[in-house]
Structure formats: structure tokens, C-alpha cells
Design a protein around this motif. Structure first.
Motif, PDB file in Angstrom:
ATOM      1  N   LYS A  14      -1.358  11.513   6.354  1.00 13.28           N
ATOM      2  CA  LYS A  14      -1.003  10.648   5.233  1.00 13.28           C
ATOM      3  C   LYS A  14      -2.278  10.072   4.624  1.00 13.28           C
ATOM      4  CE  LYS A  14       1.598   8.306   2.441  1.00 13.28           C
ATOM      5  NZ  LYS A  14       2.450   8.987   1.462  1.00 13.28           N
ATOM      6  N   PHE A  16      -3.513   7.592   1.338  1.00 10.22           N
ATOM      7  CA  PHE A  16      -3.106   6.721   0.233  1.00 10.22           C
ATOM      8  C   PHE A  16      -4.087   6.905  -0.921  1.00 10.22           C
ATOM      9  CE2 PHE A  16      -1.281   4.543   3.939  1.00 10.22           C
ATOM     10  CZ  PHE A  16       0.024   4.465   3.514  1.00 10.22           C
ATOM     11  N   LYS A  56       6.119   3.605   9.649  1.00  8.97           N
ATOM     12  CA  LYS A  56       6.883   3.643   8.393  1.00  8.97           C
ATOM     13  C   LYS A  56       7.347   5.063   8.066  1.00  8.97           C
ATOM     14  CE  LYS A  56       5.283  -0.373   5.838  1.00  8.97           C
ATOM     15  NZ  LYS A  56       4.487  -0.800   4.675  1.00  8.97           N
ATOM     16  N   ILE A  59      10.362   5.749  10.233  1.00  8.63           N
ATOM     17  CA  ILE A  59      11.561   5.037   9.797  1.00  8.63           C
ATOM     18  C   ILE A  59      12.069   5.545   8.448  1.00  8.63           C
ATOM     19  CG2 ILE A  59      12.279   2.696   9.037  1.00  8.63           C
ATOM     20  CD1 ILE A  59      12.335   3.100  12.027  1.00  8.63           C
ATOM     21  N   GLY A  60      11.240   6.323   7.754  1.00  6.03           N
ATOM     22  CA  GLY A  60      11.671   6.868   6.465  1.00  6.03           C
ATOM     23  C   GLY A  60      11.283   6.012   5.278  1.00  6.03           C
ATOM     24  N   LEU A  61      10.394   5.032   5.510  1.00  7.35           N
ATOM     25  CA  LEU A  61       9.966   4.186   4.388  1.00  7.35           C
ATOM     26  C   LEU A  61       8.840   4.854   3.598  1.00  7.35           C
ATOM     27  CD1 LEU A  61       9.917   0.759   6.262  1.00  7.35           C
ATOM     28  CD2 LEU A  61      11.653   1.572   4.676  1.00  7.35           C
ATOM     29  N   LEU A  62       8.066   5.697   4.270  1.00  7.20           N
ATOM     30  CA  LEU A  62       6.970   6.423   3.629  1.00  7.20           C
ATOM     31  C   LEU A  62       7.197   7.921   3.808  1.00  7.20           C
ATOM     32  CD1 LEU A  62       3.647   4.665   4.760  1.00  7.20           C
ATOM     33  CD2 LEU A  62       4.619   4.700   2.473  1.00  7.20           C
ATOM     34  N   ARG A  63       6.656   8.703   2.875  1.00  7.36           N
ATOM     35  CA  ARG A  63       6.718  10.160   3.011  1.00  7.36           C
ATOM     36  C   ARG A  63       5.373  10.667   3.501  1.00  7.36           C
ATOM     37  NH1 ARG A  63       9.796  13.391  -0.867  1.00  7.36           N
ATOM     38  NH2 ARG A  63      11.831  12.412  -0.912  1.00  7.36           N
ATOM     39  N   CYS A  79      18.623  10.075   6.973  1.00  7.32           N
ATOM     40  CA  CYS A  79      19.017   8.702   7.310  1.00  7.32           C
ATOM     41  C   CYS A  79      19.894   8.644   8.554  1.00  7.32           C
ATOM     42  CB  CYS A  79      19.656   8.011   6.109  1.00  7.32           C
ATOM     43  SG  CYS A  79      21.274   8.600   5.694  1.00  7.32           S
ATOM     44  N   ARG A  82      18.522   7.603  11.952  1.00 10.06           N
ATOM     45  CA  ARG A  82      18.309   6.189  12.278  1.00 10.06           C
ATOM     46  C   ARG A  82      19.567   5.517  12.845  1.00 10.06           C
ATOM     47  NH1 ARG A  82      15.610   6.860   7.211  1.00 10.06           N
ATOM     48  NH2 ARG A  82      17.262   5.852   6.038  1.00 10.06           N
ATOM     49  N   ALA A  83      20.605   6.312  13.083  1.00 10.97           N
ATOM     50  CA  ALA A  83      21.873   5.734  13.547  1.00 10.97           C
ATOM     51  C   ALA A  83      21.729   5.048  14.902  1.00 10.97           C
ATOM     52  CB  ALA A  83      22.945   6.810  13.606  1.00 10.97           C
ATOM     53  N   TYR A  87      14.671  -1.158  14.208  1.00 13.41           N
ATOM     54  CA  TYR A  87      13.296  -1.305  13.726  1.00 13.41           C
ATOM     55  C   TYR A  87      12.996  -2.773  13.444  1.00 13.41           C
ATOM     56  CZ  TYR A  87       9.544  -1.142  10.190  1.00 13.41           C
ATOM     57  OH  TYR A  87       8.406  -1.355   9.460  1.00 13.41           O
ATOM     58  N   GLU A  90       6.563  -5.452  10.826  1.00 16.14           N
ATOM     59  CA  GLU A  90       5.492  -6.404  11.135  1.00 16.14           C
ATOM     60  C   GLU A  90       5.658  -7.636  10.248  1.00 16.14           C
ATOM     61  OE1 GLU A  90       1.643  -4.876  10.215  1.00 16.14           O
ATOM     62  OE2 GLU A  90       0.592  -6.472  11.254  1.00 16.14           O
TER      63      GLU A  90
ATOM     64  N   ARG B  93      19.102   5.674   0.428  1.00 17.74           N
ATOM     65  CA  ARG B  93      18.543   4.676  -0.500  1.00 17.74           C
ATOM     66  C   ARG B  93      19.388   4.486  -1.756  1.00 17.74           C
ATOM     67  NH1 ARG B  93      12.003   5.196  -0.743  1.00 17.74           N
ATOM     68  NH2 ARG B  93      11.611   5.321   1.481  1.00 17.74           N
ATOM     69  N   ASN B 253       7.536   5.851  -2.150  1.00 16.76           N
ATOM     70  CA  ASN B 253       6.882   5.379  -0.923  1.00 16.76           C
ATOM     71  C   ASN B 253       6.928   3.856  -0.892  1.00 16.76           C
ATOM     72  OD1 ASN B 253       5.945   7.547   0.646  1.00 16.76           O
ATOM     73  ND2 ASN B 253       4.322   7.955  -0.815  1.00 16.76           N
TER      74      ASN B 253
END
Lengths: 312, 255
Positions: A14, A16, A56, A59-63, A79, A82-83, A87, A90, B93, B253
Motif C-alpha cells: 500500500k 499513499f 484498515k 477491515i475493508g476500510l482501505l484498498r 463484507c 466481517r460477520a 474491530y 485507534e 457501504r 479509501n
């Protein structure tokens, strides 16, 4: 994929792109990690190592730019993966005007809990995390520690198999940190998998069965605590001498690898291979008073620092 | 469906207790009440002034609240990591975006309803019975406010709060002047430029027909069919925006 692996990460990358010039900031550089089910696993490293980024993505918040991540055998981007996962972000923050019970009920509904279960579980959880005296208060009036307790409560709510906790001891006072440590122990004893990140290695050491060190987006070590500490030549004798007079005895100081002044006394740290007897004899001959002789075990922090130094 | 309803209910509960939103609502009520002072200057046109100023206040404060809430709902939750506790659960989402919009729409419905009730109360105090024209004007005003909220959610799904607010307000103002833009575009001779600009104007929301205050004040009837078609247009446009918002937000993201 074996169900015994709770978290699997393969070749995770990853980067940024920050600012108008899209400056590249690499966060993860090919992370590989397996966390076995039923472990309390410490995901350790300094600030900026990439721990939160990896979590992240899990958890699927970031790709991810590249790589694969699995939670309990399912690709974590789905999704449904995550069943059975909880989580804790922070330093979490929650709705200003909701009361903790209302928020927990909301989280429970999102996790698919029915009304009767929520009616029984929410008050019990509020009591467990010590928030029942504040249950009528909106959460904007909560302290950092109270919010962390709400965060823990929402993670415990659905009683999942896997807990992913990002810096769970952040923002807590010593009593709160102790409470979290006990909770992690308890979850481990109940056979749950706990994957938690921390940059405070001394505290992590007290609770985890296995740990991984992340540094600049790369995994630099992974193993059980015994393996990590055992691989290092971590034991060293420490001789504590009354007063600071020993520092004037050059011959004695030369026997030690390190001389430290602590609380008006002097601590002589010997080389890993050295025995303490020659130092004790020399001290007696010089008429200096000995306070204690002890064998120091290297901590995770020592191991981590050595590994980082080795990485350059 | 349950997660969407829970997100909508939580959004509604959080918004309706929000002190900033309440303060704006009280201010709006004060502005509507100030029409009594303006009416003093209008001699025999008191009821017209009450209706005109009241409808303006309902639309202006409603649009303001729609922009404020639509833009802030998602941004605030991303910034404060509130939505992490939501999105880390087994829900896609798109359900989050839909639930957020539903909660915002419900809040706006209650708030605009309260302002409209205040206006009706003032008219009753003046001895003027509220008529069906006023009801039609209020209904389309509400439809326009819900469309603006969808615009705000759409822009908030990919840009910063200030930019989202600016884009939404700009689109609203341009949407209220679409007929002027159409006239301007028709005057362009160059075929390619004309086609591009016409396409752009067609993509903008046409909000001109949502404003029935002149008709309500001067007693000009608007057929229910026209009101219905305008409301359906608003619904279709808002649905399209929400689909785009859900698609964009699902790929975003969350840093």
C-alpha cells in the motif's frame, strides 16, 4: 484454506499519494503474515510502521494496491468476512448526542443481533466496562478513557471469534490498561483470536502468545514470545552497587559493558557471556557495598531494537 | 433493510439533538415570525407578505440545513472515525450511504414540517386560512430540499466539506436559473459548443419548477399533475445522485 488460520496476509502493498503533487509515501511493502486461531497476537512496531494501514485493509476500510488478505478463511474485502470479527479503531470517537446504550444497540442491530439479545446484552456490557453510572449521559461528555471503554464494549457486543484491536490501551490510565490486559487474557482463555496492534512493547509483552514486528512497512520478525526472546542472546547479569563511588574504580568499570547511575546507586550491566563473580570479588576488595545481583532477561523492546538496528 | 433503518434512525436521533441544527431552526422560526413586522408595512397586503416571506424562509433555511447536514454527515464520521465501528460490521457501504440519506431526509422532513407549521399558524393568527396553493408550494419546496440534500451527499462522497458545500450551493443556484442558461445556450451559433453546453445544462437539476411561491402568493393555481411530475423529476434525480454516491463511496479509501 485451513480454518485454523484466523488472519492471512500475502504480499500486501500500500502506497499513499499525498498532497497536490501526489507525493508517494509507501506504507506497506510486501507484508506476509499468518495468525493462527485461538492466539493473542501482538502486531508491534513504532508509530508509522504501517500497523494501522494493514488493519484498515483487513477491515475493508482501505484498498490494497497489491496482495491478498483473508479473515477466518474469507477474502477480507467481502463484507460477509466481517460477520465473526470485531474491530476497535485507534482512539475511537462516537456520536456526540447518543447515549452509550443507544450506540451499542445500533451496533448490535448492524451485527444482526435480535432485540431480545440486545435487551439483555447491552446493560450487562455497560456494567462490564464500568459505564453504567454514565449510561444516561451523551457521549460528547465522555473522557478519552470512557470512549475507549465504549469502543471495547461495541467490540465485545456480538461475541465474535476474532478481535482486531488497534492500540487498545491507547488513551487509558494505568487501571484501564490493566483492565484491557486482563480482558485480552480472558479472551485468549476462551479460545478467541485476538490480533492487537501496539507501539508500547512492554505492555504487549505481558499479554501476547505470539508477536510480529513491523518496521517501515516490512515484517522484520515473527514468532512466539519464547522464540523471539530465545533467538536473541538476551540474558545479562546486572550488579547494583551502593552509591556512585564505584565509578572512580576504573578496573571494576572495565568489567562491565555498561555503567548506569540510577537513584543514587550505580548499575553495572555485564556482557551477555560474562559471569558476575569477578565483579563481586573486586567490589569486596575495594570495600564497596553490593545491593543486588540479578539476571536480566531481554524484553521484547530490546529484541525489537536489536532487530531494527540489524535492518539498518 | 434493518441496517439501513438503524443507520437512518441513528442519524435522525443524532441530528435532531444537535444544538447547531436546533439553533438554525430557532433562527428560521424567528425569521418566519418577523414576517409579522414586514406585514405592518404592507397595509392591505398583509397575508401576501406573510406567505411570500414565509415560503422564502422555509426554502432558504431548508436548503441551508440540507447542505449543512448532507455535507457534514459523512465527513464528520470519517474524520472522527465514528463510521469505522459501523463499516467494520458485515454491511456493505451502499447501505451506509442510503441509511445516512434516509436519516437526513427524515430530519429535514420534521424540521421543514415544523417551519411550515409555524407559517400556517401565523396565517391562522392573521385570520387567513391556508389554502391548497400554499400546500402545493410547501410540498415542492420540501422536494427541492430533499434533492439538495442528495446533491450534498453526492459531492461529499468524493470531496472535502468546504468544496462539497460550495459545489452544492453553486448547483442549487444554477439549478434555480436553468431557464436563463438555456436561453444563453440557444444563442450560441457554433454547433459543437452548443451541443456540449446544452448537454451540460441538461445534466444540471432544473429547480425552476420547484418554486411555486409566486403562484401561491398571487393565487395562480398549478395543476396537481404538474406538481406530481416535478416531484417525480426530483425523486428520479435524487435517486440517480444517490446511486452515484453509493458507487463512489464503495470504492473510496477511508484513511
Amino acid at each position: 484454506m485451513s480454518e485454523a488460520i484466523a488472519i492471512r496476509i500475502r504480499d500486501l502493498h500500500k502506497t499513499f499519494h499525498l498532497g497536490l503533487r501526489r507525493k508517494k509515501v509507501p506504507a506497506l511493502l510486501g507484508l506476509d503474515l499468518d495468525v493462527r486461531a485461538g492466539q493473542v497476537f501482538g502486531f508491534l512496531g513504532p508509530n508509522g510502521a504501517g500497523k494501522t494501514t494493514a488493519i484498515k485493509i483487513l477491515i475493508g476500510l482501505l484498498r490494497a494496491d497489491r496482495g491478498e488478505t483473508f479473515l477466518l478463511g474469507r477474502p477480507s474485502a467481502h463484507c460477509r468476512a466481517r460477520a465473526r470479527v470485531a474491530y476497535l479503531p485507534e482512539l475511537p470517537d462516537f456520536y456526540d448526542y447518543l447515549r452509550p446504550g443507544e450506540f451499542l444497540a445500533h451496533c448490535g442491530r448492524l451485527s444482526g443481533l435480535d432485540r431480545d439479545t440486545l435487551r439483555a446484552r447491552v446493560p450487562a456490557l455497560l456494567e462490564r466496562v464500568g459505564l453504567n453510572p454514565a449510561e444516561r449521559r451523551p457521549m460528547r461528555k465522555f473522557s478519552r478513557g470512557m470512549l475507549q471503554r465504549v469502543g471495547i464494549a461495541q467490540a465485545l457486543l456480538a461475541d465474535p471469534e476474532l478481535y482486531i484491536l488497534d492500540e487498545p490501551m491507547g488513551g487509558l490510565d494505568p487501571i484501564g490498561r490493566r483492565w484491557i490486559k486482563d480482558l485480552l487474557h480472558e479472551l485468549g482463555e476462551r479460545g478467541k483470536t485476538v490480533f492487537f496492534s501496539s507501539h508500547v512493547l512492554a505492555e504487549a509483552e505481558a499479554v501476547c502468545d505470539e508477536a510480529a514486528f513491523l518496521f517501515r512497512g516490512r515484517l522484520i520478525a515473527q514468532g512466539s514470545l519464547h522464540e523471539l526472546l530465545g533467538h536473541e542472546q538476551q540474558q545479562a547479569w546486572e550488579v547494583l552497587v551502593e552509591g556512585e563511588a564505584v565509578r572512580e574504580h576504573e578496573a571494576i568499570c572495565k568489567l562491565a559493558a555498561e555503567v548506569q547511575v540510577a537513584g543514587g546507586d550505580t548499575l553495572l550491566v555485564l556482557d551477555a557471556e560474562a559471569r558476575p563473580e569477578p565483579v563481586v570479588t573486586a567490589l569486596a576488595q575495594a570495600g564497596l557495598r553490593l545491593r543486588s545481583v540479578s539476571l536480566r532477561h531481554a524484553s521484547l523492546e530490546d529484541v525489537f531494537i536489536r532487530r531494527v538496528e540489524r535492518e539498518g | 433493510m434493518r441496517p439501513i433503518l438503524s443507520i437512518a434512525a441513528t442519524t435522525f436521533r443524532e441530528s435532531i439533538r444537535n444544538r447547531t441544527v436546533l439553533a438554525i431552526l430557532v433562527l428560521a422560526a424567528g425569521f418566519i415570525a418577523s414576517s409579522l413586522l414586514l406585514a405592518e408595512l404592507a397595509l392591505d397586503q398583509r397575508v401576501r407578505v406573510l406567505k411570500d416571506w414565509g415560503l422564502f424562509c422555509v426554502a432558504a433555511f431548508g436548503v441551508g440545513l440540507a447542505i449543512l447536514m448532507g455535507v457534514n454527515q459523512v465527513h464528520k464520521e470519517v474524520r472522527r472515525k465514528t463510521l469505522y465501528a459501523v463499516l467494520s460490521r458485515p454491511i456493505p457501504r451502499w447501505k451506509y450511504v442510503l441509511g445516512k440519506y434516509a436519516g437526513t431526509a427524515l430530519t429535514l422532513l420534521v424540521e421543514v414540517g415544523a417551519l411550515a407549521a409555524g407559517l400556517v399558524l401565523l396565517l391562522l393568527l392573521e385570520g387567513a386560512a391556508p389554502d391548497i396553493l400554499l400546500l402545493k408550494a410547501l410540498l415542492l419546496s420540501l422536494a427541492e430540499i430533499l434533492l439538495v440534500a442528495a446533491l450534498a451527499v453526492f459531492f461529499a462522497s468524493f470531496s472535502s466539506p468546504y468544496l462539497s458545500g460550495f459545489f452544492t450551493l453553486g448547483t442549487f443556484l444554477v439549478g434555480r436559473s436553468v431557464t436563463v442558461l438555456v436561453d444563453l445556450v440557444e444563442r450560441i451559433d457554433q454547433a459543437s459548443v452548443h451541443a456540449v453546453l446544452k448537454g451540460l445544462v441538461l445534466a444540471l437539476p432544473d429547480l425552476v419548477d420547484f418554486n411555486l411561491s409566486t403562484q401561491a402568493v398571487h393565487g395562480i393555481d398549478t395543476p396537481w399533475a404538474t406538481v406530481g411530475i416535478t416531484a417525480l423529476y426530483g425523486l428520479a434525480y435524487a435517486t440517480g445522485l444517490l446511486f452515484c454516491s453509493m458507487w463512489i463511496f464503495s470504492r473510496r479509501n477511508l484513511t
